[in-house]
Scaffold this motif. Structure first.
Motif, PDB file in Angstrom:
ATOM      1  N   ALA A 306      27.988  -0.961 -19.173  1.00 33.79           N
ATOM      2  CA  ALA A 306      28.760  -1.186 -20.395  1.00 33.79           C
ATOM      3  C   ALA A 306      28.178  -2.272 -21.289  1.00 33.79           C
ATOM      4  N   ASN A 307      27.208  -3.041 -20.820  1.00 29.48           N
ATOM      5  CA  ASN A 307      26.631  -4.108 -21.651  1.00 29.48           C
ATOM      6  C   ASN A 307      25.922  -3.560 -22.890  1.00 29.48           C
ATOM      7  N   LYS A 308      25.556  -2.283 -22.855  1.00 27.23           N
ATOM      8  CA  LYS A 308      24.907  -1.673 -24.003  1.00 27.23           C
ATOM      9  C   LYS A 308      25.873  -1.440 -25.158  1.00 27.23           C
ATOM     10  N   ASN A 309      27.171  -1.489 -24.862  1.00 23.37           N
ATOM     11  CA  ASN A 309      28.182  -1.180 -25.867  1.00 23.37           C
ATOM     12  C   ASN A 309      29.318  -2.173 -25.718  1.00 23.37           C
ATOM     13  N   ARG A 310      29.399  -3.108 -26.652  1.00 26.41           N
ATOM     14  CA  ARG A 310      30.398  -4.176 -26.546  1.00 26.41           C
ATOM     15  C   ARG A 310      31.819  -3.620 -26.529  1.00 26.41           C
ATOM     16  N   GLU A 311      32.062  -2.619 -27.372  1.00 24.46           N
ATOM     17  CA  GLU A 311      33.402  -2.033 -27.440  1.00 24.46           C
ATOM     18  C   GLU A 311      33.767  -1.350 -26.116  1.00 24.46           C
ATOM     19  N   MET A 312      32.812  -0.609 -25.548  1.00 25.56           N
ATOM     20  CA  MET A 312      33.074   0.063 -24.274  1.00 25.56           C
ATOM     21  C   MET A 312      33.277  -0.953 -23.156  1.00 25.56           C
ATOM     22  N   LYS A 313      32.546  -2.052 -23.181  1.00 26.35           N
ATOM     23  CA  LYS A 313      32.716  -3.079 -22.159  1.00 26.35           C
ATOM     24  C   LYS A 313      34.126  -3.658 -22.215  1.00 26.35           C
ATOM     25  N   PHE A 314      34.604  -3.931 -23.419  1.00 28.76           N
ATOM     26  CA  PHE A 314      35.974  -4.446 -23.564  1.00 28.76           C
ATOM     27  C   PHE A 314      36.980  -3.422 -23.047  1.00 28.76           C
ATOM     28  N   PHE A 315      36.751  -2.168 -23.417  1.00 29.45           N
ATOM     29  CA  PHE A 315      37.649  -1.080 -23.055  1.00 29.45           C
ATOM     30  C   PHE A 315      37.712  -0.902 -21.536  1.00 29.45           C
ATOM     31  N   LEU A 316      36.541  -0.841 -20.892  1.00 30.62           N
ATOM     32  CA  LEU A 316      36.493  -0.665 -19.443  1.00 30.62           C
ATOM     33  C   LEU A 316      37.063  -1.868 -18.705  1.00 30.62           C
ATOM     34  N   THR A 317      36.765  -3.053 -19.211  1.00 32.91           N
ATOM     35  CA  THR A 317      37.278  -4.267 -18.568  1.00 32.91           C
ATOM     36  C   THR A 317      38.794  -4.271 -18.531  1.00 32.91           C
ATOM     37  N   ALA A 318      39.413  -3.798 -19.614  1.00 30.58           N
ATOM     38  CA  ALA A 318      40.876  -3.736 -19.669  1.00 30.58           C
ATOM     39  C   ALA A 318      41.419  -2.841 -18.562  1.00 30.58           C
ATOM     40  N   PHE A 319      40.785  -1.678 -18.357  1.00 28.01           N
ATOM     41  CA  PHE A 319      41.247  -0.755 -17.328  1.00 28.01           C
ATOM     42  C   PHE A 319      40.970  -1.281 -15.922  1.00 28.01           C
ATOM     43  N   VAL A 320      39.811  -1.905 -15.734  1.00 24.10           N
ATOM     44  CA  VAL A 320      39.479  -2.455 -14.422  1.00 24.10           C
ATOM     45  C   VAL A 320      40.456  -3.556 -14.031  1.00 24.10           C
ATOM     46  N   GLU A 321      40.780  -4.420 -14.979  1.00 21.45           N
ATOM     47  CA  GLU A 321      41.737  -5.497 -14.695  1.00 21.45           C
ATOM     48  C   GLU A 321      43.112  -4.928 -14.381  1.00 21.45           C
ATOM     49  N   ALA A 322      43.508  -3.897 -15.132  1.00 22.80           N
ATOM     50  CA  ALA A 322      44.806  -3.265 -14.867  1.00 22.80           C
ATOM     51  C   ALA A 322      44.836  -2.639 -13.479  1.00 22.80           C
ATOM     52  N   GLU A 323      43.717  -2.056 -13.061  1.00 23.43           N
ATOM     53  CA  GLU A 323      43.633  -1.470 -11.721  1.00 23.43           C
ATOM     54  C   GLU A 323      43.789  -2.547 -10.651  1.00 23.43           C
ATOM     55  N   LYS A 324      43.148  -3.693 -10.854  1.00 18.79           N
ATOM     56  CA  LYS A 324      43.256  -4.795  -9.900  1.00 18.79           C
ATOM     57  C   LYS A 324      44.695  -5.275  -9.769  1.00 18.79           C
ATOM     58  N   GLN A 325      45.440  -5.215 -10.872  1.00 18.53           N
ATOM     59  CA  GLN A 325      46.831  -5.671 -10.884  1.00 18.53           C
ATOM     60  C   GLN A 325      47.799  -4.591 -10.422  1.00 18.53           C
TER      61      GLN A 325
END
Length: 339
Positions: A306-325
């Motif tokens: 996702a580092n190639k796409n800042r918007e996608m990195k933000f988007f994926l990070t949101a879902f990954v954090e939600a999964e952890k929670q």
């Protein structure tokens, strides 16, 4: 006819028979269940095909339709248990609350002055966004305790096995017949008294039905959060519009299928991130059958690329954090994606 009525009818017949003679038999009821999933087939077609499959040996199956839920839920319903005592014998009844169709099959009993045996089948069908769930409940009702009944029951067991073996065999026969009409049928669970539980397609089904999450309310009671509310960061990410693309739970699955993807394929999801294909990544997340943080078969995660796409990195990070929670239950509510 509902299964409570079926059991009640058999109980009445047995009670009347017992009162007419000197032998006071007690009724025994053994119950087994099968849980099946049919993805990607219209609910009415599933019901008709199941009825056709269960109508065997000139014994018809009866089909009754109820209204379909609108909108379709992300998770299917299940029959609710009801405990009964019939002629002093405990029994478990199942009520098809919320089912869009019910199928019953009531072959005539095998009986004489000293023996009674009847088999009853009841099926509840639940439509949901991923397809149709079929719950099959199979009862064996028989008289016990008298010397003659014990002899007949012993002969029956020697011929066809224990009640649990008979129930398992019958359920598998029904599943085989249904699968002839509905080849995509998945078997999530088969259970019968005294027999090990069988879950042959559990992992595949888990990719179709979002897991049910439970939390405790302020009063301490459990609440179902199978479609949990997304955290603020996640809602912000998924609410960004994508013109002409359906990002609803079911719509995303259709979009991916039309594009030649399998909406539950973790490798294809990660590969979309590797290709910097932001739209496909969003569709996989909306479809809800992959895990945002899980690696593919090569040990890579979507975030690795996702580092190639800042918007996608933000988007994926949101879902990954939600999964952890524990707030990413396999899909996010359609209301969130449809914004």
């Amino acid at each position: 006819m509902k299964v409570s009525s079926l059991i009640g009818m058999s109980a009445l017949m047995l009670a009347t028979q017992a009162q007419a003679g000197d032998i006071r038999d007690q009724m025994n009821i053994q119950t087994g269940k099968a849980e099946l999933i049919v993805p990607g087939v219209a609910p009415q077609q599933v019901a008709e095909q199941v009825k056709d499959a269960l109508t065997q040996f000139a014994i018809p199956a009866n089909l009754n339709f109820h209204p379909l839920p609108s909108p379709l839920p992300s998770r299917p319903g299940s029959p609710s248990e009801k405990q009964l005592v019939i002629n002093g014998a405990p029994a478990t009844d199942y009520v098809c609350g919320g089912a869009y169709a019910e199928i019953t099959k009531t072959p005539p009993p095998v009986q004489n002055a000293f023996y009674y045996n009847r088999e009853l089948l009841h099926s509840c069908l639940y439509a949901f966004q991923g397809g149709v769930k079929i719950d099959i409940v199979f009862h064996i009702v028989k008289s016990t305790e008298s010397i003659t009944s014990s002899i007949f029951n012993g002969i029956t067991k020697a011929i066809r096995g224990s009640d649990g073996e008979r129930i398992t065999s019958h359920l598998k026969e029904n599943i085989t017949e249904i699968k002839k009409n509905l080849p995509t049928l998945l078997v999530n669970r088969i259970e019968a008294p005294g027999m090990p539980i069988q879950e042959p397609d559990k992992e595949v089904v888990a990719k179709i039905i979002p897991p049910q999450l439970e939390t405790k309310s302020a009063t301490g009671s459990k609440q179902d959060n199978s479609v949990a509310a997304a955290p603020a960061q996640m809602q912000s990410a998924v609410s960004q519009p994508t013109s002409g693309v359906d990002l609803s739970f079911l719509g995303a699955r259709k979009e991916l299928t039309a594009m030649g993807f399998k909406f539950y394929d973790q490798d294809q999801f990660v590969d979309a991130a590797r290709r910097n294909d932001f739209l496909t990544v969003r569709l996989f997340l909306a479809a809800g059958s992959i895990r945002p943080s899980a690696p593919d078969s090569n040990g890579q995660t979507a975030l690795n690329f996702a580092n190639k796409n800042r918007e996608m990195k933000f988007f994926l990070t949101a879902f990954v954090e939600a999964e952890k929670q524990g707030k990413y239950p396999g899909n996010i509510s359609d209301a969130v994606f449809a914004k």
